[in-house]
Design an enzyme around this catalytic site. Structure first.
Site, short mmCIF file in Angstrom:
data_model
loop_
_atom_site.label_atom_id
_atom_site.label_comp_id
_atom_site.label_asym_id
_atom_site.label_seq_id
_atom_site.Cartn_x
_atom_site.Cartn_y
_atom_site.Cartn_z
N TYR A 90 1.05 -1.14 0.14
CA TYR A 90 -0.03 -0.05 -0.18
C TYR A 90 1.02 1.26 -0.06
CZ TYR A 90 -3.74 -3.11 1.09
OH TYR A 90 -4.40 -4.46 1.16
N ASP A 149 -0.43 -10.92 8.63
CA ASP A 149 0.08 -12.11 7.91
C ASP A 149 1.68 -12.14 8.07
OD1 ASP A 149 -1.34 -13.94 6.35
OD2 ASP A 149 -1.89 -12.24 5.12
N HIS A 387 4.56 -6.61 -4.61
CA HIS A 387 3.12 -6.75 -4.96
C HIS A 387 2.36 -5.49 -4.72
CE1 HIS A 387 1.25 -7.93 -0.76
NE2 HIS A 387 2.77 -7.72 -0.60
N TYR A 468 -11.57 -0.78 0.77
CA TYR A 468 -11.32 -0.47 2.15
C TYR A 468 -10.04 0.19 2.49
CZ TYR A 468 -8.18 -3.92 4.26
OH TYR A 468 -7.03 -4.72 4.62
N ARG A 469 -8.88 0.09 1.38
CA ARG A 469 -7.58 0.33 1.91
C ARG A 469 -6.98 0.53 0.52
NH1 ARG A 469 -4.10 -3.53 5.69
NH2 ARG A 469 -2.29 -2.12 5.93
#
Ligand code: ADP
Length: 524
Positions: A90, A149, A387, A468-469
């Site tokens: 992100y 995670d 990613h 949501y993000r």
């Protein structure tokens, strides 16, 4: 704040850094050049210069944070807080607005309190899941921490970003109780019961009296959180992890609806996941290991992966938390529930002792609250792997999961990518985390994946699903996608921003919320 791209911006940054040096000491203030490679998006989809820091500071206490905020106001310079800076996929540690000074809170890493009776911890921002876990183990605690995670991130940063874990306490913000926040004007506020002088209830009751404030400081740019209460889970008497592999692509809706029933009846208590075969394969092997060719895996290649790794097209990973007898009974209920999906296979850890069991062993760790870095292996899927994630929210319905999957899978084909995903089950919602692994050294590949993510967000929005993000590069469009009633939500956020942070110094542009001076200015 005047526009940061104006001509006197660099000298204001220099002056602000000099004042911060006075306040925090030279060891805790860094020029841009010294941190240009540190506070970056490690999986950059744009150029590093698009989100480059203007310097960095490492405050050691609340008073230091207040001093930094006051200086930022005085000189009109943007600042951008991070806790451990591992918000990877992100944007990592990079600021949304290039030139912002990073406020790196890693030195504030005290575990202030763990209450064994009331089952909570009070922590500072620099405390990682791994550090809290070590602390609990060293004290032979009866409690466990729900971890994301990857266990290197912070308890505070992840909860503030509405991140998830995988035990019954997996909704991280849902388990936050009480915060201490340095506001953009330098004042300090304690939320909830923290407003009561001398209280011993700050970490026991979230709501306090009056409007519930904590949410205002999550995914926002209204304050810097310097302490946070987090509820911890008492260790269950017994824990059983299992995997259900369903063979066919079209089994997805039946599996999702079955999981919903099992969650609603309390058989599955944790934030379990249903993952696509390629996601699971990539946590164990490289693309070279399994395919050995360029380009996306086609239907036959995916079939081969399924057969070789004994994976379903979709794989559920869930846990049972209770007494041994109760878990054995609940496992039977699960077996019955999935038996109507033809070919569904249930596996326990002992059923997969070989290399193809690595994914289940790794899920066992996170579902029992053991922070680790196993799933970093995903990045080896391609050389120089990074990613980016697209994260729409769905109702917990098989038909919605199918609609999203089929739509995304078709789009991915157009862009030459494979669809990887994880459906994370909350209480009524699913977070559909579509993950795209790409070669971070390949500029064409980076712009292709970014364009695809933009398209996927637009497609999702057209179907009524909001994310949501989001990655830094996509924050504006996700913000704009919450457009009901002429963007009433964003107008309210902007009104709050102007009131709480009139100089617009704090994390400008985060979540698409820009201060007045930068609104509609093309810094985006
Ligand atoms: P992680 O815990 O995953 O390492 P980060 O430290 O990267 O998380 O934080 C993720 C994002 O959350 C940051 O980019 C920032 O916007 C916000 N954030 C992190 N810590 C704080 C904090 N203490 N106060 C306010 N916002 C924060």
């Amino acid at each position: 704040m005047s526009r940061p791209i104006d001509s006197d911006f660099p000298s204001r940054i220099d002056d602000a850094l000099a004042a911060m040096r006075e306040a925090l000491g030279a060891d805790n203030v860094f020029e841009a050049a010294a941190v240009a490679e540190k506070y970056i998006d490690p999986y950059h989809v744009m150029e590093h210069s698009d989100f480059a820091p203007g310097g960095a500071v490492t405050p050691g206490c609340v008073e230091d944070v207040q001093a930094v905020v006051r200086i930022a106001n005085e000189f009109g310079v943007p600042i951008s807080p991070i806790s451990t800076g591992k918000n990877n996929a992100y944007g990592g540690a990079a600021p949304r607005l290039a030139g912002a000074i990073i406020v790196d809170l890693k030195r504030m890493n005290q575990i202030i309190e763990v209450d064994e009776d009331l089952a909570f911890a009070l922590v500072e921002p620099g405390v990682s899941y791994m550090a809290l876990d070590d602390h609990l183990r060293a004290g032979d605690s009866r409690l466990l921490v729900d971890t994301a995670d990857l266990g290197w991130g912070s308890v505070v940063g992840n909860a503030l970003e509405h991140g998830v874990g995988f035990t019954p306490y997996g909704d991280h913000f849902g388990h936050v109780c009480g915060m201490e926040v340095v506001l953009a004007n330098g004042e300090v506020v304690r939320t909830g019961m923290g407003g009561v002088e001398g209280t011993n209830t700050w970490q026991s009751f979230k709501y306090g009296y009056g409007p519930y404030l904590d949410g205002l400081f999550t995914q926002s740019n209204f304050g810097i959180v310097t302490k946070m209460g987090i509820w911890l889970m008492p260790k269950p008497e017994s824990f059983t992890v299992f995997m259900v592999a369903v063979p066919e692509e079209q089994d997805l809706p039946a599996l999702v609806d079955t999981v919903r029933d099992l969650k609603q009846t309390g058989i599955i208590k944790n934030q379990c996941t249903v993952r696509h075969v390629l996601f699971d394969a990539a946590t164990m092997f490289t693309k070279e290991d399994l395919y050995g060719q360029d380009g996306r895996l086609d239907v036959d290649a995916i079939q081969n992966v399924k057969a070789k790794l004994r994976l379903g097209h979709w794989n559920l990973f869930a846990g049972l938390y209770g007494s041994a007898e109760q878990n054995a009974k609940d496992l039977e209920t699960v077996r019955n529930a999935v038996s109507h999906i033809e070919g569904a296979q249930i596996y326990l850890v002992e059923d997969r002792p070989g290399p193809d069991g690595a994914v289940l062993r790794s899920r066992h760790k996170v579902m029992s609250g053991q922070p680790n870095l196993n799933e970093l292996k995903l990045l080896d899927w391609v050389p120089n792997g990074g990613h980016i994630d697209v994260a729409p929210i769905l109702p917990m319905q098989g038909k919605d999961a199918w609609r999203q999957y089929t739509s995304m899978n078709e789009r991915c084909k157009e862009y030459g990518h494979n669809y990887f995903s994880s459906f994370i089950f909350g209480t009524r919602e699913i977070r559909h985390i579509a993950t795209f692994i790409f070669d971070t050294e390949d500029a064409a590949e980076r712009s292709n994946v970014l364009a695809m993510c933009r398209q996927l967000l637009a497609d999702s929005r057209a179907d009524g699903y909001g994310a949501y993000r989001s990655h830094l590069a996509l924050m504006d469009e996700v913000g704009e996608s919450y457009s009901w009633n002429d963007g009433a939500q964003m107008k309210l956020y902007e009104a709050l921003k102007d009131a709480i942070d009139p100089n617009g110094i704090l994390a400008p542009g985060k979540q698409g919320i820009w201060p007045a001076a930068l609104r509609k200015v093309s810094v985006k």
